[in-house]
Design an enzyme around this catalytic site. Structure first.
Site, PDB file in Angstrom:
ATOM      1  N   SER A   1      13.359  60.195 -79.114  1.00 56.42           N
ATOM      2  CA  SER A   1      13.725  59.883 -80.491  1.00 56.42           C
ATOM      3  C   SER A   1      13.627  61.082 -81.434  1.00 56.42           C
ATOM      4  CB  SER A   1      12.849  58.740 -81.006  1.00 56.42           C
ATOM      5  OG  SER A   1      11.486  59.115 -81.045  1.00 56.42           O
TER       6      SER A   1
ATOM      7  N   SER B   1       9.644  60.945 -76.250  1.00 50.04           N
ATOM      8  CA  SER B   1      10.429  61.340 -77.416  1.00 50.04           C
ATOM      9  C   SER B   1      10.307  62.798 -77.823  1.00 50.04           C
ATOM     10  CB  SER B   1      10.087  60.454 -78.615  1.00 50.04           C
ATOM     11  OG  SER B   1      10.557  59.150 -78.398  1.00 50.04           O
TER      12      SER B   1
ATOM     13  N   LYS C   1       9.356  64.692 -88.568  1.00 49.51           N
ATOM     14  CA  LYS C   1      10.302  63.688 -88.095  1.00 49.51           C
ATOM     15  C   LYS C   1      10.286  62.458 -89.015  1.00 49.51           C
ATOM     16  CE  LYS C   1      10.695  60.964 -83.794  1.00 49.51           C
ATOM     17  NZ  LYS C   1      10.017  60.808 -82.481  1.00 49.51           N
TER      18      LYS C   1
END
Length: 476
Positions: free
Chosen positions: A137, A161, A60
């Protein structure tokens, strides 16, 4: 398939699908192909291999690093060309286990919202409906896995997230007990406690997540909170019998407004545990604060981590909240300014509030093994036409909520450190609904056992083959 076959297949898939998804913001296909050739040679030579040997994956673009790769911290424009000569735990451990990292996936600015959108790269699309957001996220990672660009990907979780995009993308997302997966943070080694921060897998199956957890878990000398124990085979827990297990169910924690379609879907899904021989009881669980008080508490807590990052960068000559203040949304800046002005007594009171949340949830485990809830209060939202401005709903069932995080009860377990997973509970109008399964501290095995049982009774694999938005063409 050989490692080179797998990497080539993923590279072709990314080239075909990413223009519509915007899941990947950086790829190193040639580097991945070289790693695949080396992995193939190791197989031919009979060398010792790891449990993820030759399997492509992604990390990520947030507080997640691989040496020399870009690190924009979620699309901060001033960091477009920034990189660090460092590994995050996920990248370090999956590569050691043989996995091949093909690129980095999209995230919101500093991970500060439950949606995936930023002004540098724009919004990521949900594979189930490309007009909608995949959640955040870790939205880029979730979209990539749900649409078959890679078999598994990294999520990080400071307020949900991993679990938020898992819920909106029909995936299994796992957040381990705090300490199970090391969190090595510097210069402030205590940064991962404000609130508890995690790295973990986003996968299509429970067993895949357990396999990745086997690789990620284990002691690290750089993390004073990491568990020092014997290695554990979590894949065995996936097939464990749960008959007799006691499961508490709350549709709303007593304080959250929940979309009635989600409430109905998850309420029906818990029946699977009864079918497996578990005892399921709906409980009256009411937290000691209102949902808006608690979402504000999360905003203050997570901003402590962000402030630490800003101060560290400032020492190194980059004043993000000064000359680059316009890189951040107004809602973000409001909380940043607020936290800089907090007193010691106010900081202490926040930990008192967090302690009360822990005590309320911990009390459930005096009588139950697991706590099951809806993962989220709201269905996937439409993406904004203006890059970086997509947020969640500001109202759920007529009740006002914080559009950044207030529709995500997931953040409660970041206050407490309990293990939790989001598992696909069903579809509503073709869009996924997630159910959260939470366990006692360090009882990851119980969460995985219940998850594996649910998957065997209510499999969701066919959902990935349903008709998709025309922008993406036929499904895989």
């Amino acid at each position: 398939m050989s490692p080179t076959d797998l990497v080539d297949a993923c590279a072709a898939r990314i080239e075909e699908r990413n223009p519509s998804l915007n899941a990947f913001v950086f790829t190193d296909v040639e580097g991945a192909r070289q790693a695949a050739r080396e992995a193939e040679k190791a197989l031919v030579d009979g060398s010792e291999i790891g449990p993820l040997h030759g399997v492509p994956t992604a990390i990520k673009d947030l507080f997640d690093f691989k040496p020399g790769w870009p690190a924009t911290f979620g699309g901060v424009r001033a960091l477009a060309d920034f990189s660090l000569d460092a590994y995050c735990i996920f990248a370090e451990r999956v590569e050691k286990a043989g996995a091949i990292i093909v690129g980095k996936t999209n995230s919101p600015v500093m991970g500060y919202r439950g949606t995936c959108d930023n002004p540098l790269f724009g919004a990521t699309a949900n594979p189930f409906d490309t007009s909608r957001n995949p959640g955040g996220s870790s939205g880029g990672s979730a979209a990539a896995v749900a649409d078959g660009l890679v078999p598994f990907a990294e999520g990080t979780d400071g307020g949900g997230s991993i679990r938020i995009p898992a819920a909106w993308c029909g995936l299994y997302g796992y957040k381990a007990s705090f300490g199970r997966v090391p969190s090595v943070v510097r210069p402030n080694a205590f940064g991962s406690t404000m609130p508890f921060l995690f790295e973990g897998p986003l996968t299509r199956t429970v067993e895949d997540a357990a396999l990745v957890l086997d690789v990620l878990s284990g002691y690290h000398p750089g993390d004073m909170f990491s568990i020092d124990g014997q290695p554990h085979d979590f894949t065995r827990d996936v097939r464990r019998d749960i008959s007799g297990m006691r499961i508490a169910y709350t549709p709303d924690f007593g304080i959250f407004p929940v979309d009635r379609r989600i409430r109905e879907t998850v309420g029906q899904a818990v029946q699977a545990f009864r079918d497996a021989g578990a005892v399921v009881e709906q409980i009256d669980l009411t937290l000691p604060y209102g949902q808006r008080e608690l979402s504000d508490l999360w905003c203050r807590q997570i901003m402590l981590v962000n402030v630490g990052a800003f101060e560290n960068m400032k020492k190194n000559g980059l004043d993000l909240l000064g000359e680059h203040r316009d890189n951040f949304p107004d809602g973000y800046l409001r909380w940043a300014d607020h936290v800089y002005g907090m007193s010691i007594s106010e900081l202490n009171e926040d930990y008192v509030m967090r302690s009360a949340v822990y005590d309320t949830i911990q009390a459930v485990y005096a009588d139950f093994d697991l706590l099951v809830t809806p993962t989220l209060s709201a269905m996937p939202v439409l993406n904004s036409e203006v890059p970086g401005t997509t947020v969640g709903p500001s109202e759920v069932e007529g009740v006002e909520v914080d559009p950044y995080i207030g529709w995500c009860p997931t953040y409660l377990t970041n206050f407490t450190g309990h293990p939790a997973a989001s598992i696909p509970a069903g579809l509503v109008d073709g869009l996924p609904v997630g159910m959260q399964i939470q366990g006692r501290r360090y009882a990851d095995s119980d969460v995985l056992a219940a998850s594996g049982t649910f998957e065997s009774l209510r499999p969701w694999a066919d959902s990935y083959h349903a008709p998709r938005d025309r922008a993406l063409g036929p499904s895989a």
